[in-house]
Design a protein around this motif. Structure first.
Motif, PDB file in Angstrom:
ATOM      1  N   SER A 149       0.851  -1.174   0.000  1.00 13.74           N
ATOM      2  CA  SER A 149       0.000   0.000   0.000  1.00 13.74           C
ATOM      3  C   SER A 149       0.893   1.233   0.000  1.00 13.74           C
ATOM      4  O   SER A 149       2.060   1.193   0.371  1.00 13.74           O
ATOM      5  CB  SER A 149      -0.899   0.015   1.233  1.00 13.74           C
ATOM      6  OG  SER A 149      -0.123   0.216   2.394  1.00 13.74           O
ATOM      7  N   THR A 150       0.287   2.360  -0.427  1.00  9.88           N
ATOM      8  CA  THR A 150       1.026   3.620  -0.389  1.00  9.88           C
ATOM      9  C   THR A 150       1.472   3.933   1.031  1.00  9.88           C
ATOM     10  O   THR A 150       2.586   4.407   1.266  1.00  9.88           O
ATOM     11  CB  THR A 150       0.148   4.751  -0.941  1.00  9.88           C
ATOM     12  OG1 THR A 150      -0.235   4.420  -2.276  1.00  9.88           O
ATOM     13  CG2 THR A 150       0.893   6.071  -0.943  1.00  9.88           C
ATOM     14  N   ASP A 151       0.600   3.644   2.010  1.00 11.07           N
ATOM     15  CA  ASP A 151       0.944   3.920   3.399  1.00 11.07           C
ATOM     16  C   ASP A 151       2.176   3.131   3.829  1.00 11.07           C
ATOM     17  O   ASP A 151       3.069   3.663   4.487  1.00 11.07           O
ATOM     18  CB  ASP A 151      -0.235   3.574   4.312  1.00 11.07           C
ATOM     19  CG  ASP A 151      -1.351   4.605   4.217  1.00 11.07           C
ATOM     20  OD1 ASP A 151      -1.103   5.673   3.644  1.00 11.07           O
ATOM     21  OD2 ASP A 151      -2.457   4.315   4.700  1.00 11.07           O
ATOM     22  N   SER A 152       2.253   1.844   3.480  1.00  8.31           N
ATOM     23  CA  SER A 152       3.392   1.013   3.875  1.00  8.31           C
ATOM     24  C   SER A 152       4.689   1.547   3.291  1.00  8.31           C
ATOM     25  O   SER A 152       5.710   1.632   3.975  1.00  8.31           O
ATOM     26  CB  SER A 152       3.180  -0.439   3.425  1.00  8.31           C
ATOM     27  OG  SER A 152       2.056  -0.999   4.045  1.00  8.31           O
ATOM     28  N   ALA A 153       4.652   1.915   2.017  1.00  6.53           N
ATOM     29  CA  ALA A 153       5.852   2.443   1.370  1.00  6.53           C
ATOM     30  C   ALA A 153       6.250   3.780   1.977  1.00  6.53           C
ATOM     31  O   ALA A 153       7.435   4.063   2.188  1.00  6.53           O
ATOM     32  CB  ALA A 153       5.618   2.585  -0.131  1.00  6.53           C
ATOM     33  N   THR A 154       5.260   4.600   2.279  1.00  3.69           N
ATOM     34  CA  THR A 154       5.548   5.914   2.861  1.00  3.69           C
ATOM     35  C   THR A 154       6.162   5.782   4.247  1.00  3.69           C
ATOM     36  O   THR A 154       7.137   6.467   4.582  1.00  3.69           O
ATOM     37  CB  THR A 154       4.257   6.748   2.942  1.00  3.69           C
ATOM     38  OG1 THR A 154       3.723   6.915   1.628  1.00  3.69           O
ATOM     39  CG2 THR A 154       4.536   8.109   3.561  1.00  3.69           C
ATOM     40  N   VAL A 188      14.799   7.175   5.952  1.00  7.03           N
ATOM     41  CA  VAL A 188      15.450   8.487   5.979  1.00  7.03           C
ATOM     42  C   VAL A 188      15.971   8.790   7.377  1.00  7.03           C
ATOM     43  O   VAL A 188      17.123   9.231   7.560  1.00  7.03           O
ATOM     44  CB  VAL A 188      14.479   9.581   5.502  1.00  7.03           C
ATOM     45  CG1 VAL A 188      15.054  10.974   5.768  1.00  7.03           C
ATOM     46  CG2 VAL A 188      14.174   9.411   4.014  1.00  7.03           C
ATOM     47  N   ASP A 189      15.150   8.554   8.392  1.00  9.60           N
ATOM     48  CA  ASP A 189      15.576   8.837   9.769  1.00  9.60           C
ATOM     49  C   ASP A 189      16.757   7.958  10.169  1.00  9.60           C
ATOM     50  O   ASP A 189      17.712   8.430  10.808  1.00  9.60           O
ATOM     51  CB  ASP A 189      14.413   8.614  10.735  1.00  9.60           C
ATOM     52  CG  ASP A 189      13.329   9.679  10.595  1.00  9.60           C
ATOM     53  OD1 ASP A 189      13.572  10.681   9.898  1.00  9.60           O
ATOM     54  OD2 ASP A 189      12.242   9.500  11.172  1.00  9.60           O
ATOM     55  N   ALA A 190      16.723   6.677   9.794  1.00 10.22           N
ATOM     56  CA  ALA A 190      17.813   5.765  10.150  1.00 10.22           C
ATOM     57  C   ALA A 190      19.108   6.173   9.460  1.00 10.22           C
ATOM     58  O   ALA A 190      20.193   6.153  10.068  1.00 10.22           O
ATOM     59  CB  ALA A 190      17.441   4.327   9.785  1.00 10.22           C
ATOM     60  N   CYS A 191      19.031   6.550   8.201  1.00  8.82           N
ATOM     61  CA  CYS A 191      20.238   6.939   7.473  1.00  8.82           C
ATOM     62  C   CYS A 191      20.834   8.217   8.044  1.00  8.82           C
ATOM     63  O   CYS A 191      22.062   8.389   8.055  1.00  8.82           O
ATOM     64  CB  CYS A 191      19.926   7.109   5.986  1.00  8.82           C
ATOM     65  SG  CYS A 191      19.688   5.527   5.115  1.00  8.82           S
ATOM     66  N   GLN A 192      19.994   9.115   8.525  1.00 12.51           N
ATOM     67  CA  GLN A 192      20.512  10.312   9.184  1.00 12.51           C
ATOM     68  C   GLN A 192      21.297   9.947  10.431  1.00 12.51           C
ATOM     69  O   GLN A 192      22.372  10.494  10.691  1.00 12.51           O
ATOM     70  CB  GLN A 192      19.359  11.260   9.522  1.00 12.51           C
ATOM     71  CG  GLN A 192      18.756  11.958   8.321  1.00 12.51           C
ATOM     72  CD  GLN A 192      17.575  12.848   8.693  1.00 12.51           C
ATOM     73  OE1 GLN A 192      17.013  12.719   9.778  1.00 12.51           O
ATOM     74  NE2 GLN A 192      17.190  13.731   7.778  1.00 12.51           N
ATOM     75  N   VAL A 193      20.778   9.001  11.213  1.00  6.82           N
ATOM     76  CA  VAL A 193      21.468   8.556  12.422  1.00  6.82           C
ATOM     77  C   VAL A 193      22.791   7.887  12.071  1.00  6.82           C
ATOM     78  O   VAL A 193      23.820   8.099  12.738  1.00  6.82           O
ATOM     79  CB  VAL A 193      20.569   7.586  13.223  1.00  6.82           C
ATOM     80  CG1 VAL A 193      21.354   6.940  14.358  1.00  6.82           C
ATOM     81  CG2 VAL A 193      19.346   8.310  13.769  1.00  6.82           C
ATOM     82  N   LEU A 194      22.798   7.097  11.012  1.00 10.75           N
ATOM     83  CA  LEU A 194      23.975   6.307  10.654  1.00 10.75           C
ATOM     84  C   LEU A 194      24.956   7.067   9.770  1.00 10.75           C
ATOM     85  O   LEU A 194      26.054   6.572   9.490  1.00 10.75           O
ATOM     86  CB  LEU A 194      23.531   5.022   9.926  1.00 10.75           C
ATOM     87  CG  LEU A 194      22.686   4.053  10.758  1.00 10.75           C
ATOM     88  CD1 LEU A 194      22.140   2.928   9.872  1.00 10.75           C
ATOM     89  CD2 LEU A 194      23.510   3.462  11.897  1.00 10.75           C
ATOM     90  N   GLY A 195      24.571   8.221   9.300  1.00  5.70           N
ATOM     91  CA  GLY A 195      25.444   8.975   8.408  1.00  5.70           C
ATOM     92  C   GLY A 195      25.532   8.382   7.020  1.00  5.70           C
ATOM     93  O   GLY A 195      26.569   8.504   6.346  1.00  5.70           O
ATOM     94  N   LEU A 196      24.453   7.764   6.558  1.00  6.66           N
ATOM     95  CA  LEU A 196      24.424   7.148   5.233  1.00  6.66           C
ATOM     96  C   LEU A 196      23.592   7.988   4.279  1.00  6.66           C
ATOM     97  O   LEU A 196      22.647   8.667   4.676  1.00  6.66           O
ATOM     98  CB  LEU A 196      23.831   5.741   5.312  1.00  6.66           C
ATOM     99  CG  LEU A 196      24.604   4.709   6.132  1.00  6.66           C
ATOM    100  CD1 LEU A 196      23.819   3.405   6.211  1.00  6.66           C
ATOM    101  CD2 LEU A 196      25.990   4.460   5.532  1.00  6.66           C
ATOM    102  N   ASP A 197      23.943   7.902   3.007  1.00  8.68           N
ATOM    103  CA  ASP A 197      23.225   8.628   1.965  1.00  8.68           C
ATOM    104  C   ASP A 197      22.052   7.774   1.494  1.00  8.68           C
ATOM    105  O   ASP A 197      22.232   6.632   1.081  1.00  8.68           O
ATOM    106  CB  ASP A 197      24.182   8.905   0.798  1.00  8.68           C
ATOM    107  CG  ASP A 197      23.509   9.627  -0.354  1.00  8.68           C
ATOM    108  OD1 ASP A 197      22.385  10.144  -0.166  1.00  8.68           O
ATOM    109  OD2 ASP A 197      24.104   9.669  -1.445  1.00  8.68           O
ATOM    110  N   CYS A 198      20.831   8.330   1.566  1.00  9.08           N
ATOM    111  CA  CYS A 198      19.683   7.579   1.051  1.00  9.08           C
ATOM    112  C   CYS A 198      19.030   8.309  -0.119  1.00  9.08           C
ATOM    113  O   CYS A 198      17.914   7.942  -0.530  1.00  9.08           O
ATOM    114  CB  CYS A 198      18.666   7.300   2.152  1.00  9.08           C
ATOM    115  SG  CYS A 198      17.862   8.772   2.826  1.00  9.08           S
ATOM    116  N   ALA A 199      19.718   9.310  -0.671  1.00  6.94           N
ATOM    117  CA  ALA A 199      19.182   9.994  -1.846  1.00  6.94           C
ATOM    118  C   ALA A 199      19.096   9.000  -3.002  1.00  6.94           C
ATOM    119  O   ALA A 199      20.063   8.300  -3.312  1.00  6.94           O
ATOM    120  CB  ALA A 199      20.073  11.169  -2.218  1.00  6.94           C
ATOM    121  N   GLY A 200      17.937   8.935  -3.626  1.00  5.34           N
ATOM    122  CA  GLY A 200      17.766   7.996  -4.728  1.00  5.34           C
ATOM    123  C   GLY A 200      17.523   6.571  -4.298  1.00  5.34           C
ATOM    124  O   GLY A 200      17.589   5.647  -5.131  1.00  5.34           O
ATOM    125  N   ALA A 201      17.232   6.330  -3.010  1.00  8.32           N
ATOM    126  CA  ALA A 201      16.935   4.976  -2.543  1.00  8.32           C
ATOM    127  C   ALA A 201      15.744   4.400  -3.302  1.00  8.32           C
ATOM    128  O   ALA A 201      14.765   5.095  -3.576  1.00  8.32           O
ATOM    129  CB  ALA A 201      16.654   4.984  -1.044  1.00  8.32           C
TER     130      ALA A 201
END
Length: 304
Positions: free
Chosen positions: A5-10, A17-30
């Motif tokens: 569903s759209t909700d699950s993907a969202t 995004v939040d996890a990658c910010q914590v880990l210092g990883l790039d998620c642009a274009g994920a």
């Protein structure tokens, strides 16, 4: 992406995004690879993020331990990304980061047999793996199965009770084998790369118990759903060195596997009530278990 569903993907994207910010990883274009039981995203830098359902942090920790243990024993499997402090938990969902596999296809029953033979020969690890318990997830899914009518749901609960009693009698046998199990060993959980190496995937179901449990996952493809040929299955048995269908306890494990597959379809149909195939497949599988659709093998079709 399967029936997401759209909700699950969202939700999973926000967690990513939040996890990658914590880990210092790039998620642009994920990019989403699969949004199902777990959400799988491809990240830049040949990394893959796996996002659990809420409450999945203990399972994620075990999955990481299993992956490192398999690496120590030379069993090809997905590998945690080095240098990442994980798992990370965001809104109750565990996020783990893995090395992306090389280009690959789904495994074959022969490749499953080779990997299981190697896995089942290993000593148990020095960290805790819970003993196999097949019924808690079945009951959870049935309790949430809003698309099943009350009469059928009552029958499924009673059937679950009968199978659990048969299971408990089976595992009390002193001669029953015990080893480390994948827990969900089928061709969809093996990736075969172009260089000929086959990898174990989805390590979250690792457990200990009778090796026959892992073997039954392939056997039911022959005896229950007709998804493989007799010659495919004979080769699987030849590679592994045993035919679980000749074991006296096979029918009990077969029936439990069929019930688990039905309960899984119930969850998918409940979460996506407007999807006609899932609803039809649930009812068909229930009727098969009740004996209303003739003898095995039945014509079950995938519910992503």
């Amino acid at each position: 992406m399967t029936l997401a569903s759209t909700d699950s993907a969202t939700i999973s994207r926000r967690v990513l995004v939040d996890a990658c910010q914590v880990l210092g990883l790039d998620c642009a274009g994920a990019e989403p690879i699969r949004i199902a039981e777990n959400a799988i995203w491809r990240l830049p830098g040949q990394l893959v993020a796996r996002i659990s359902r809420p409450g999945g942090t203990p399972t994620a920790r075990r999955e990481l331990a299993v992956a490192n243990w398999l690496a120590d024993h030379g069993i090809p499997a997905v590998r945690p990304a080095p240098g990442v402090d994980q798992p990370t938990t965001v809104d109750g969902r565990a996020v783990t980061i893995w090395e992306e596999l090389p280009p690959h296809r789904d495994g074959t029953v022969n490749e499953v047999a080779h990997l299981l033979k190697a896995l089942h020969s290993l000593p148990e690890p020095d960290f805790a793996l819970e003993p196999l318990e097949p019924f808690s997830k079945i009951r959870t899914r049935l309790n949430q199965a809003a698309v099943v009518d009350d009469a059928d749901l009552g029958w499924l609960h009673s059937y679950t009770d009968r199978l659990e009693a048969a299971w408990l009698r089976l595992v009390e046998a002193p001669t029953l084998s015990r080893c480390v199990l994948h827990g969900d060993a089928w061709v969809g959980n093996v990736a075969a790369a172009e260089d000929g190496i086959s990898y174990l995937l989805d390590l979250d179901s690792f457990t200990t118990g009778p090796r026959e449990w892992d073997l039954t996952s392939t056997a039911v493809k022959l005896t229950s759903t007709g998804g493989i040929t007799s010659s495919d299955y004979e080769e699987f048995c030849s590679i592994y060195g045993a035919d679980v269908t000749a074991w006296p306890g096979y029918e009990t494990l077969r029936d439990i596997r069929e019930l688990r597959m039905t309960a899984y379809a119930c969850r998918i149909a409940t979460e996506h009530p407007g999807h006609p195939h899932a609803l039809r497949e649930v009812q068909y599988r229930i009727e098969c278990l009740m004996g209303r659709q003739g003898v095995r093998p039945w014509r079950w079709t995938a519910v992503p």
